[in-house]
Design a protein around this motif. Structure first.
Motif, PDB file in Angstrom:
ATOM      1  N   UNK A 198       0.818  -1.203   0.000  1.00  0.00           N
ATOM      2  CA  UNK A 198       0.000   0.000   0.000  1.00  0.00           C
ATOM      3  C   UNK A 198       0.853   1.254   0.000  1.00  0.00           C
ATOM      4  N   UNK A 199       0.404   2.235  -0.795  1.00  0.00           N
ATOM      5  CA  UNK A 199       1.083   3.525  -0.934  1.00  0.00           C
ATOM      6  C   UNK A 199       2.465   3.362  -1.579  1.00  0.00           C
ATOM      7  N   UNK A 200       2.542   2.451  -2.519  1.00  0.00           N
ATOM      8  CA  UNK A 200       3.798   2.163  -3.221  1.00  0.00           C
ATOM      9  C   UNK A 200       3.467   1.842  -4.675  1.00  0.00           C
ATOM     10  N   UNK A 201       4.418   2.122  -5.562  1.00  0.00           N
ATOM     11  CA  UNK A 201       4.173   1.915  -6.991  1.00  0.00           C
ATOM     12  C   UNK A 201       3.976   0.447  -7.356  1.00  0.00           C
ATOM     13  N   UNK A 202       4.349  -0.488  -6.491  1.00  0.00           N
ATOM     14  CA  UNK A 202       4.082  -1.900  -6.774  1.00  0.00           C
ATOM     15  C   UNK A 202       2.587  -2.169  -6.941  1.00  0.00           C
ATOM     16  N   UNK A 203       1.762  -1.321  -6.377  1.00  0.00           N
ATOM     17  CA  UNK A 203       0.315  -1.524  -6.462  1.00  0.00           C
ATOM     18  C   UNK A 203      -0.253  -1.186  -7.841  1.00  0.00           C
ATOM     19  N   UNK A 204       0.588  -0.692  -8.750  1.00  0.00           N
ATOM     20  CA  UNK A 204       0.088  -0.432 -10.101  1.00  0.00           C
ATOM     21  C   UNK A 204      -0.418  -1.711 -10.758  1.00  0.00           C
ATOM     22  N   UNK A 205       0.060  -2.857 -10.298  1.00  0.00           N
ATOM     23  CA  UNK A 205      -0.384  -4.133 -10.859  1.00  0.00           C
ATOM     24  C   UNK A 205      -1.864  -4.388 -10.610  1.00  0.00           C
ATOM     25  N   UNK A 206      -2.397  -3.831  -9.533  1.00  0.00           N
ATOM     26  CA  UNK A 206      -3.813  -4.057  -9.201  1.00  0.00           C
ATOM     27  C   UNK A 206      -4.612  -2.752  -9.275  1.00  0.00           C
ATOM     28  N   UNK A 207      -3.986  -1.690  -9.777  1.00  0.00           N
ATOM     29  CA  UNK A 207      -4.657  -0.396  -9.832  1.00  0.00           C
ATOM     30  C   UNK A 207      -5.951  -0.415 -10.643  1.00  0.00           C
TER      31      UNK A 207
END
Length: 300
Positions: A198-207
């Motif tokens: 959360x609050x990290x660019x890794x979450x672009x995968x589930x954005x």
């Protein structure tokens, strides 16, 4: 003990998932006949809070949301004259529900989606959140850059709680190494048991899934002004709330700035709706506003 009772109501602040599990259980079980708790228990297929696996983000986040709303409703009611409300991390959604901008049951649906996208992301690419306390920003940055260089992973600031407390989030190996390096430099290090970057660019995968869920929400003009911890801006209308919560998934929590904005909006103090007092604990390390203990609130 003599306490100075304040006549003006405080602003209300809601924490993220790192709350007191025991306090959550007490609140949920005491209000199990409330529609919001019934809906929560039905979704989790439980009859009491002790049956919930709170370490599973898919359960812990909805529980924190519901317990926070029940706590503030029990203390102030649902129509209190609160000057401002704000939330840390997932507490942003709790604040929006308390303000009237988001229907509480709709918010519960959103919280379940939030837990699911975090779980999904963590399965795709294991991640960790690490809190670094007691060292300066440059030392945190140094530990972060060394960890990224050695592991080749992603690691970014995901929360700015106040002076001397920064949260990093990213690939699990990078986060662990950064914590170890910071500890060597005198930091107090805490790994957060939360699945999802959360609050990290890794979450672009589930954005895309998160954006779709947010855009299905029916936002209303808030009854209580809301300060966002995404950008430390005050919201008094529903305009842009869907985009705000979409960005929320990737952008860091700017907590110290949000508290300062709450002061500028007219709040003279804040009350941590909990469960627990994690936000009050954070404020001890430097805060633009003091957090009141429950016994310091004016009894009507």
């Amino acid at each position: 003990m003599n306490l100075s009772i304040r006549k003006e109501p405080p602003g209300v602040a809601f924490p993220g998932q790192a709350v007191d599990r025991r306090a959550v259980d007490v609140i949920l079980d005491a209000h199990r006949d409330e529609p919001l708790v019934r809906a929560l228990f039905d979704r989790l297929d439980v009859t009491r809070a002790a049956e919930i696996d709170f370490h599973d983000t898919r359960a812990g986040q909805p529980c924190t949301y519901v317990a926070g709303l029940l706590s503030v409703w029990r203390r102030f009611g649902s129509e209190a004259d609160t000057p401002v409300t704000l939330g840390h991390s997932l507490g942003e959604m709790t604040a929006l529900a308390y303000s009237g901008a988001l229907d509480p049951l709709d918010g519960l649906d959103l919280m379940f989606t939030l837990g699911e996208v975090g779980h999904e992301q963590d399965l795709l690419r294991p991640s960790k959140l690490v809190v670094l306390m007691g060292i300066g920003v440059s030392e945190v940055d140094w530990a972060c850059r060394l960890a990224v260089a050695e592991t080749g992973g992603v690691l970014e600031p995901s929360g700015f709680n106040g002076p001397g407390q920064i949260i990093l989030c990213g690939d699990a190996k990078a986060a662990q190494l950064a914590g170890d390096l910071a500890k060597e430099r005198g930091a107090v290090v805490r790994m957060l048991p939360i699945r999802g970057a959360y609050h990290c660019s890794l979450m672009t995968e589930v954005l895309p899934r998160w954006r779709s869920a947010v855009e299905r929400m029916r936002f209303r003009n808030p009854r209580i002004p809301v300060v966002s911890s995404v950008d430390a801006r005050l919201r008094v209308t529903a305009d842009g709330l869907a985009e705000l919560l979409t960005r929320w998934l990737l952008l860091p929590v700017r907590w110290s700035e949000a508290v300062a904005a709450a002061r500028e909006a007219g709040a003279t103090a804040l009350w941590d709706a909990g469960p627990g007092e994690i936000l009050r604990d954070i404020s001890r390390r430097g805060s633009a506003l003091a957090f009141l203990r429950t016994e310091e609130l004016e009894v009507s």
